[in-house]
Design a protein around this motif. Structure first.
Motif, PDB file in Angstrom:
ATOM      1  N   TRP A  41       0.836  -1.197   0.000  1.00  0.00           N
ATOM      2  CA  TRP A  41       0.000   0.000   0.000  1.00  0.00           C
ATOM      3  C   TRP A  41       0.878   1.257   0.000  1.00  0.00           C
ATOM      4  N   VAL A  42       1.889   1.269   0.870  1.00  0.00           N
ATOM      5  CA  VAL A  42       2.783   2.427   0.959  1.00  0.00           C
ATOM      6  C   VAL A  42       3.522   2.621  -0.366  1.00  0.00           C
ATOM      7  N   ALA A  43       4.042   1.541  -0.944  1.00  0.00           N
ATOM      8  CA  ALA A  43       4.770   1.647  -2.212  1.00  0.00           C
ATOM      9  C   ALA A  43       3.868   2.191  -3.316  1.00  0.00           C
ATOM     10  N   GLU A  44       2.633   1.713  -3.379  1.00  0.00           N
ATOM     11  CA  GLU A  44       1.697   2.185  -4.400  1.00  0.00           C
ATOM     12  C   GLU A  44       1.385   3.672  -4.216  1.00  0.00           C
ATOM     13  N   LYS A  45       1.154   4.096  -2.971  1.00  0.00           N
ATOM     14  CA  LYS A  45       0.875   5.514  -2.702  1.00  0.00           C
ATOM     15  C   LYS A  45       2.070   6.378  -3.078  1.00  0.00           C
ATOM     16  N   MET A  46       3.278   5.876  -2.815  1.00  0.00           N
ATOM     17  CA  MET A  46       4.480   6.632  -3.168  1.00  0.00           C
ATOM     18  C   MET A  46       4.589   6.785  -4.680  1.00  0.00           C
ATOM     19  N   LYS A  47       4.240   5.755  -5.432  1.00  0.00           N
ATOM     20  CA  LYS A  47       4.264   5.839  -6.895  1.00  0.00           C
ATOM     21  C   LYS A  47       3.265   6.879  -7.388  1.00  0.00           C
ATOM     22  N   GLN A  48       2.084   6.915  -6.765  1.00  0.00           N
ATOM     23  CA  GLN A  48       1.024   7.826  -7.194  1.00  0.00           C
ATOM     24  C   GLN A  48       1.328   9.275  -6.860  1.00  0.00           C
ATOM     25  N   THR A  49       1.881   9.526  -5.673  1.00  0.00           N
ATOM     26  CA  THR A  49       2.030  10.897  -5.195  1.00  0.00           C
ATOM     27  C   THR A  49       3.464  11.401  -5.167  1.00  0.00           C
ATOM     28  N   GLN A  50       4.437  10.503  -5.326  1.00  0.00           N
ATOM     29  CA  GLN A  50       5.854  10.853  -5.229  1.00  0.00           C
ATOM     30  C   GLN A  50       6.187  11.435  -3.853  1.00  0.00           C
ATOM     31  N   ALA A  51       5.435  11.036  -2.835  1.00  0.00           N
ATOM     32  CA  ALA A  51       5.669  11.516  -1.472  1.00  0.00           C
ATOM     33  C   ALA A  51       5.372  10.388  -0.496  1.00  0.00           C
ATOM     34  N   MET A  52       5.821  10.562   0.735  1.00  0.00           N
ATOM     35  CA  MET A  52       5.549   9.587   1.790  1.00  0.00           C
ATOM     36  C   MET A  52       4.086   9.695   2.208  1.00  0.00           C
TER      37      MET A  52
END
Length: 66
Positions: free
Chosen positions: A39-50
């Motif tokens: 989930w964290v990796a996918e969110k990072m890909k989408q937003t380029q942020a933590m």
């Protein structure tokens, strides 16, 4: 038990505990850690942020919060 997130084989995040929770509490299973890490990796890909994980996010991911 926690998770690591890699980018081009380089360690970006080492998360040994349940994020956003007080104390030093690890995940109760490798499966839970894997779901949150994905989930964290996918969110990072989408937003380029933590991303920020809320208790509700963790519950939806099936993490048992002590």
């Amino acid at each position: 038990m926690g998770y690591d997130i890699l980018n081009n084989d380089k360690l970006v995040i080492h998360q040994p505990t349940i994020p956003g929770q007080p104390g030093i509490v690890g995940f109760s299973s490798q499966e839970q850690a894997h779901r949150v890490g994905d989930w964290v990796a996918e969110k990072m890909k989408q937003t380029q942020a933590m991303p920020t994980l809320t208790k509700e996010d963790l519950r939806q991911l099936g993490v048992k919060i002590p």
